[in-house]
Design a protein around this motif. Structure first.
Motif, PDB file in Angstrom:
ATOM      1  N   LEU A 108      97.877  32.652  32.163  1.00  0.00           N
ATOM      2  CA  LEU A 108      99.312  32.460  32.485  1.00  0.00           C
ATOM      3  C   LEU A 108      99.980  31.939  31.478  1.00  0.00           C
ATOM      4  CD1 LEU A 108     100.179  30.003  34.718  1.00  0.00           C
ATOM      5  CD2 LEU A 108      99.018  28.423  34.109  1.00  0.00           C
ATOM      6  N   VAL A 134      92.653  30.305  35.526  1.00  0.00           N
ATOM      7  CA  VAL A 134      93.464  31.604  34.693  1.00  0.00           C
ATOM      8  C   VAL A 134      92.267  31.962  33.177  1.00  0.00           C
ATOM      9  CG1 VAL A 134      95.687  30.876  35.702  1.00  0.00           C
ATOM     10  CG2 VAL A 134      94.608  29.843  32.937  1.00  0.00           C
ATOM     11  N   ASP A 137      95.550  30.152  28.537  1.00  0.00           N
ATOM     12  CA  ASP A 137      96.723  29.745  29.029  1.00  0.00           C
ATOM     13  C   ASP A 137      97.080  29.887  27.638  1.00  0.00           C
ATOM     14  OD1 ASP A 137      99.131  27.728  29.320  1.00  0.00           O
ATOM     15  OD2 ASP A 137      97.937  26.216  30.575  1.00  0.00           O
ATOM     16  N   ARG A 141     105.287  27.275  30.002  1.00  0.00           N
ATOM     17  CA  ARG A 141     105.912  27.340  31.105  1.00  0.00           C
ATOM     18  C   ARG A 141     107.335  27.547  31.619  1.00  0.00           C
ATOM     19  NH1 ARG A 141     101.940  28.256  31.111  1.00  0.00           N
ATOM     20  NH2 ARG A 141     100.293  26.647  31.159  1.00  0.00           N
ATOM     21  N   ARG A 146     100.608  24.547  37.275  1.00  0.00           N
ATOM     22  CA  ARG A 146      98.934  23.769  36.389  1.00  0.00           C
ATOM     23  C   ARG A 146      98.111  24.539  36.814  1.00  0.00           C
ATOM     24  NH1 ARG A 146      95.685  20.223  36.839  1.00  0.00           N
ATOM     25  NH2 ARG A 146      96.512  19.748  39.076  1.00  0.00           N
ATOM     26  N   ALA A 147      97.187  24.641  35.598  1.00  0.00           N
ATOM     27  CA  ALA A 147      96.001  25.130  36.232  1.00  0.00           C
ATOM     28  C   ALA A 147      94.933  24.720  36.624  1.00  0.00           C
ATOM     29  CB  ALA A 147      95.163  26.070  35.110  1.00  0.00           C
ATOM     30  N   VAL A 150      90.461  26.369  32.858  1.00  0.00           N
ATOM     31  CA  VAL A 150      91.270  27.001  31.959  1.00  0.00           C
ATOM     32  C   VAL A 150      90.254  27.696  31.406  1.00  0.00           C
ATOM     33  CG1 VAL A 150      92.901  27.784  29.922  1.00  0.00           C
ATOM     34  CG2 VAL A 150      93.428  25.638  32.152  1.00  0.00           C
ATOM     35  N   ASN A 153      93.057  27.558  26.005  1.00  0.00           N
ATOM     36  CA  ASN A 153      94.607  27.135  25.706  1.00  0.00           C
ATOM     37  C   ASN A 153      95.047  27.792  24.402  1.00  0.00           C
ATOM     38  OD1 ASN A 153      94.944  25.624  27.821  1.00  0.00           O
ATOM     39  ND2 ASN A 153      93.459  24.324  26.929  1.00  0.00           N
ATOM     40  N   GLY A 223      93.360  21.584  31.638  1.00  0.00           N
ATOM     41  CA  GLY A 223      94.267  23.164  31.398  1.00  0.00           C
ATOM     42  C   GLY A 223      95.802  22.661  31.474  1.00  0.00           C
ATOM     43  N   SER A 225      98.343  22.662  28.035  1.00  0.00           N
ATOM     44  CA  SER A 225      98.262  22.923  27.224  1.00  0.00           C
ATOM     45  C   SER A 225      98.814  22.217  26.131  1.00  0.00           C
ATOM     46  CB  SER A 225      99.401  24.813  26.728  1.00  0.00           C
ATOM     47  OG  SER A 225     100.438  24.286  27.264  1.00  0.00           O
TER      48      SER A 225
END
Lengths: 257, 318
Positions: A108, A134, A137, A141, A146-147, A150, A153, A223, A225
């Motif tokens: 992502l 994902v 990440d 973005r 947003r995932a 994850v 990260n 998720g 980051s």
């Protein structure tokens, strides 16, 4: 453009365990496993989705349908790219109406791919919910996306890139962080100078990376980051706030009683 | 990786085997879109396409229009009967006027061979050939090849026999170019009056000419039956429709001479009882409707490859 390996983010075992964890998180979040459909975004999201589905099948003994999405025709930069991208097949055989669709992709990044995938997906029907899983990440973005699940990260700079390698598409499993040199000559010169650093340092660096982020990834559905960038202090603060909220809620419930 | 960097699709003669392969691969991916509940993708949003049909057509025109609409392009249509052509406007003037209205792609059918090449010399818009005179009909050959490839997987060592009026057929010419480039062997069959001289030299590496229909299909993996243009009957290329049917009509009896798994194709519109017998047209060897379905996918692929992007710029990150 030259791409040079910098650090190993995930080895084979780590990758396998991460997929296992994501599979468990998906089931934990969605109690009705029967309504799940996994849809991989081409190209590496597809084998990832297949692996997650297989893992869920192993411990839940239900068969999870897997689809494939090629988002090329929905890209927002289609009229801007000079080379015609190769259009792959989209295969969603199940009716997605009222199902919970988990989109699966390897990395992502800007969120533009996911935007395109969402648009394409709703042309197939009206799912009850769409979630995003994902493996990596990497931040940066450009869209409010947003995932939900994850794998890891990995904060990156704009001159870096993440390469996800999968047995099915690349012959081996792993995730590596790479430097991208727009100027090939410079990249070569750098690479030669830095060769004596050796692989060991690269691995050490990646381990440091793992330690630093261990806390964030340990949280289910982590998720965000942004969390790492805020640092551990803020993390605690957030935890405190959450506790306060919880106790408030409890108080309210008592009062009503 | 092969890239498709052409502005126009004028014919298959100018394409490489790799480019043809890319079009067929892309078409395979596009086929699924027509099966979706919402049969539309935003790939050509904002692209304007003009369909110029100087000759009558149902299938090709509808197929192109559906392909354009399923790619979200805006379309305008033109047919000879209702246009200023009847007032004597020239082809060049018509085309330049349409371009002045900022059209990105022109899909054209014209009765003159080479009309598209002529237009391509001064139009900025992309040109897609939907049939020009007796020259080429590239998208028809591409959809024929897509249908064959879905059955066969590839073309190497496969034999295709084309039967009918080879002289006047643009479908035959495009098929000969495309199939021979992909490694298939082509045999053409028809009355001597409908066989142009030196036809055996056409295509990559040449083709075989056969006048006896049973011999022509004896080893055919596919038989492509051309339409007899009834208007040609006046030109005395054959004595009567009945006599054509008796000698070159594909009947169940004639098909006995072909291998069991050989399939039957027809570009339409069919003259049942002239070039193809009723039982053959509706038989289980016929893939005629499959061809029509594939036609939309092939035209989507061609339009996307021609108009789905800019000519310069960088590939941005995902």
């Amino acid at each position: 453009m030259l791409i040079r390996q910098k650090a190993v983010v995930m080895d084979e075992l780590h990758l396998r365990r991460t997929i296992m964890r994501i599979a468990h998180e998906i089931v934990e979040r969605n109690k009705e496993v029967e309504v799940l459909i996994l849809v991989g975004i081409r190209k590496r999201g597809v084998p990832l989705a297949e692996r997650i589905a297989r893992t869920i099948e192993e411990f839940e003994s239900v068969s999870i349908p897997v689809g494939a999405l090629d988002i090329t025709l929905y890209r927002d930069d289609l009229q801007m790219v000079s080379q015609r991208p190769v259009v792959g097949k989209t295969e969603i055989k199940e009716d997605i109406h009222d199902r919970i669709v988990v989109l699966v992709d390897d990395v992502l990044f800007t969120g533009r791919t996911v935007r395109a995938a969402l648009d394409e997906l709703i042309d197939f029907g009206r799912p009850r919910a769409i979630q995003l899983a994902v493996l990596i990440d990497r931040g940066h973005r450009e869209f409010p996306i947003r995932a939900d699940f994850v794998g890891k990260n990995v904060p990156t700079s704009n001159t870096e890139t993440i390469e996800v390698l999968l047995e099915e598409t690349d012959g081996r499993d792993g995730v590596i962080l790479c430097d991208v040199y727009e100027d090939e000559e410079r990249g070569k010169a750098r690479g030669e100078g830095g060769r004596d650093v050796g692989e060991r340092r690269a691995v050490r660096r990646s381990q440091r990376c793992v330690r630093r982020k261990g806390r964030a990834t340990a949280k289910p559905g982590g998720g965000k980051s942004m969390v790492e960038e805020k640092g551990p202090g803020k993390l605690k603060e957030k935890g405190k706030r959450k506790k306060e909220k919880m106790s408030k809620r409890k108080g309210k419930a008592k009062g009503r009683r | 990786m092969v890239q498709f960097n052409r502005k126009n699709l004028l014919g298959l003669e100018e394409l490489t085997a790799e480019e043809i392969e890319l079009i067929l691969d892309t078409a395979d991916s596009f086929k699924e879109i027509s099966e979706r509940p919402i049969k539309k993708v935003p790939a050509l949003r904002g692209v304007t396409i003009a369909n110029l049909f100087y000759e009558p057509s149902t299938r090709t025109r509808m197929s192109f229009e559906l392909a354009e609409k399923r790619l979200s392009a805006d379309t305008v249509n033109f047919s000879k009967a209702t246009s200023a052509v009847v007032k004597g406007e020239s082809l060049r003037d018509t085309a330049e006027n349409i371009q002045a209205m900022k059209v990105d792609v022109v899909v054209m059918r014209h009765s003159s061979s080479g009309a598209h090449r002529f237009l391509s010399e001064f139009l900025d818009a992309s040109i897609v050939n939907a049939g020009d005179g007796q020259h080429e009909h590239p998208t028809q050959a591409l959809l024929d090849m897509m249908t064959l490839r879905q059955r066969w997987g590839g073309f190497e060592g496969k034999r295709v026999t084309i039967i009918g009026d080879i002289m006047h057929s643009r479908v035959a010419r495009s098929n000969i170019w495309g199939l021979t480039k992909m490694g298939a062997e082509v045999t053409v069959c028809g009355p001597t009056t409908m066989m142009p001289p030196m036809i055996e030299q056409l295509g990559e590496g040449g083709i075989t000419v056969e006048y006896d229909i049973r011999r022509a299909i004896a080893e055919a993996d596919a038989i492509n039956i051309l339409r007899i243009q009834l208007e040609r009957q006046k030109s005395r290329l054959f004595p009567s429709l009945q006599e054509y049917f008796d000698v070159y009509g594909v009947t169940l009896d004639v098909l006995e001479a072909a291998p069991r798994e050989g399939i039957v194709m027809h570009p339409g519109p069919m003259n049942r009882g002239v070039e193809i017998a009723q039982e053959v047209a509706d038989g289980d060897r016929a893939v005629i409707l499959e061809q029509v379905t594939n036609g939309v996918a092939v035209r989507m692929a061609v339009l996307f490859l021609i108009a789905g992007g800019k000519t310069e710029g960088d590939e941005p990150a995902s």
